[in-house]
Design a protein around this motif. Structure first.
Motif, PDB file in Angstrom:
ATOM      1  N   SER A  56       2.524  10.525   1.982  1.00 21.90           N
ATOM      2  CA  SER A  56       2.228   9.206   2.541  1.00 21.90           C
ATOM      3  C   SER A  56       1.781   8.195   1.493  1.00 21.90           C
ATOM      4  O   SER A  56       2.081   7.013   1.595  1.00 21.90           O
ATOM      5  CB  SER A  56       1.211   9.316   3.673  1.00 21.90           C
ATOM      6  N   MET A  58       2.961   7.852  -1.311  1.00 16.59           N
ATOM      7  CA  MET A  58       4.080   7.496  -2.195  1.00 16.59           C
ATOM      8  C   MET A  58       5.202   6.737  -1.505  1.00 16.59           C
ATOM      9  O   MET A  58       6.227   6.456  -2.103  1.00 16.59           O
ATOM     10  CB  MET A  58       4.611   8.750  -2.878  1.00 16.59           C
ATOM     11  N   ASN A  59       5.003   6.419  -0.272  1.00 14.50           N
ATOM     12  CA  ASN A  59       5.977   5.559   0.376  1.00 14.50           C
ATOM     13  C   ASN A  59       5.486   5.188   1.758  1.00 14.50           C
ATOM     14  O   ASN A  59       4.545   5.762   2.273  1.00 14.50           O
ATOM     15  CB  ASN A  59       7.353   6.232   0.462  1.00 14.50           C
ATOM     16  N   GLY A  60       6.131   4.218   2.333  1.00 10.75           N
ATOM     17  CA  GLY A  60       5.758   3.847   3.690  1.00 10.75           C
ATOM     18  C   GLY A  60       6.294   4.910   4.640  1.00 10.75           C
ATOM     19  O   GLY A  60       6.835   5.927   4.227  1.00 10.75           O
ATOM     20  N   GLU A 117       0.832  -1.205   0.000  1.00  6.77           N
ATOM     21  CA  GLU A 117       0.000   0.000   0.000  1.00  6.77           C
ATOM     22  C   GLU A 117       0.865   1.252   0.000  1.00  6.77           C
ATOM     23  O   GLU A 117       2.019   1.224   0.382  1.00  6.77           O
ATOM     24  CB  GLU A 117      -0.865   0.015   1.257  1.00  6.77           C
ATOM     25  N   ASN A 118       0.254   2.330  -0.388  1.00  2.76           N
ATOM     26  CA  ASN A 118       0.919   3.622  -0.293  1.00  2.76           C
ATOM     27  C   ASN A 118       2.234   3.679  -1.050  1.00  2.76           C
ATOM     28  O   ASN A 118       3.231   4.201  -0.561  1.00  2.76           O
ATOM     29  CB  ASN A 118       1.151   3.987   1.172  1.00  2.76           C
ATOM     30  N   LYS A 119       2.235   3.115  -2.248  1.00  2.00           N
ATOM     31  CA  LYS A 119       3.455   3.123  -3.054  1.00  2.00           C
ATOM     32  C   LYS A 119       3.181   3.726  -4.420  1.00  2.00           C
ATOM     33  O   LYS A 119       3.698   3.250  -5.431  1.00  2.00           O
ATOM     34  CB  LYS A 119       3.982   1.700  -3.223  1.00  2.00           C
ATOM     35  N   GLN A 120       2.327   4.733  -4.467  1.00  2.00           N
ATOM     36  CA  GLN A 120       2.065   5.383  -5.743  1.00  2.00           C
ATOM     37  C   GLN A 120       3.333   6.084  -6.223  1.00  2.00           C
ATOM     38  O   GLN A 120       4.213   6.420  -5.436  1.00  2.00           O
ATOM     39  CB  GLN A 120       0.909   6.371  -5.593  1.00  2.00           C
ATOM     40  N   ILE A 121       3.423   6.240  -7.531  1.00  2.00           N
ATOM     41  CA  ILE A 121       4.591   6.903  -8.099  1.00  2.00           C
ATOM     42  C   ILE A 121       4.152   7.923  -9.146  1.00  2.00           C
ATOM     43  O   ILE A 121       3.013   7.906  -9.613  1.00  2.00           O
ATOM     44  CB  ILE A 121       5.566   5.906  -8.756  1.00  2.00           C
TER      45      ILE A 121
END
Lengths: 89, 89, 89, 89, 89
Positions: free
Chosen positions: B31, B33-35, A36-40
């Motif tokens: 948040s 876009m990454n942990g 989760e929360n790994k948009q780019i």
């Protein structure tokens, strides 16, 4: 590569000269392809629309494979998925 | 690329010669876009201020895209986001 | 780049020839710059001591930025932080 | 490299020209080689079938090692595992 | 680089031609150097045995630093640790 959904875009007026002319799309990887929360943010030369499922290349492949070898780009939309398999949400 | 907020900077007097002249900013990715706890140090050639939302390129794109091919740099602020979308906090 | 604390070093007698002459330091990233249990081994050409806070470049930047383009090196200490900000522990 | 199981494939009609002719397979890394939900899309020049255990190279190795230096490819199936050890599931 | 223990090996008969002649070892990073379930496959030109603690380089460093610039290799054992420090298990 990963598959993700285009969720939006951002604009940057004050940026490096060698980024001018690129569109910056926000891509959310499908859940089986990242946590989760790994948009780019990926550039888009294909013309992907918001909501479309796309193939994203990262790292040096994004620069070199998109003919932008000397631009500070580390992610690019390189294809649109025709018919996303069930599991890809 | 990722979007983050500039939260501070660090100074390094004793460093490699080919880093002289660069500013080292601490950037906290938004948040989505990454942990957590994944802040990074990025050079800044754009003139970003603390608190600004910026676009950060990582990997070889930071060196080659910023005309610093032979410097040990793996992250660079390459744009300032005009008007961060709601979800980006 | 990330900031970390030098916590130790390792010795490797049997290694690739193009690694001879390098010191291998163990660096623990500060907590806001990585999750737990993500220490790395970085070469050190700066002369960092155990306990010092350092700037570490990773990926191709470590090889190319440290004039070791043809060595199998993916992390290097490239600066010593003068005065680590409060949050960096 | 990592070892994974081919779980499916995707088709992209609208894609970058320099991707034409490649097959895009979905690979699920074996559990000891990655966390959950970290499947990737890799090109396949070996002829791997769905369900097979394969060796996947990522990053610049996928482009350069597969003779596709200028294509936006960051993962490739480069071998089929003969006889996967017990722990690899 | 990271330090890990060699836990096994895999064989791939059907593989890319430019991988022929390499040994593929499975390496488990020491716990302080990665999360759980992050084992990788690395080539071995040093002659590491199962159970040995080794230094592993990843990314382009594995190809270029091991004189295999055009092979699809993203991880290589580049040294054997003489006397692993206590914390490294």
């Amino acid at each position: 590569m990963i598959i993700g959904k285009v969720t939006g875009s951002v604009v940057s007026t004050r940026k490096q000269d060698n980024l001018v002319g690129n569109k910056f799309m926000i891509v959310e990887p499908v859940s089986i392809m990242n946590g989760e929360n790994k948009q780019i943010v990926a550039i888009d030369n294909i013309g992907a629309g918001i909501g479309e499922m796309v193939l994203v290349a990262t790292g040096s492949a994004a620069r070199i494979g998109c003919n932008l070898e000397y631009a500070p780009i580390d992610a690019a939309i390189v294809g649109i998925i025709d018919d996303p398999p069930q599991g890809l949400k």
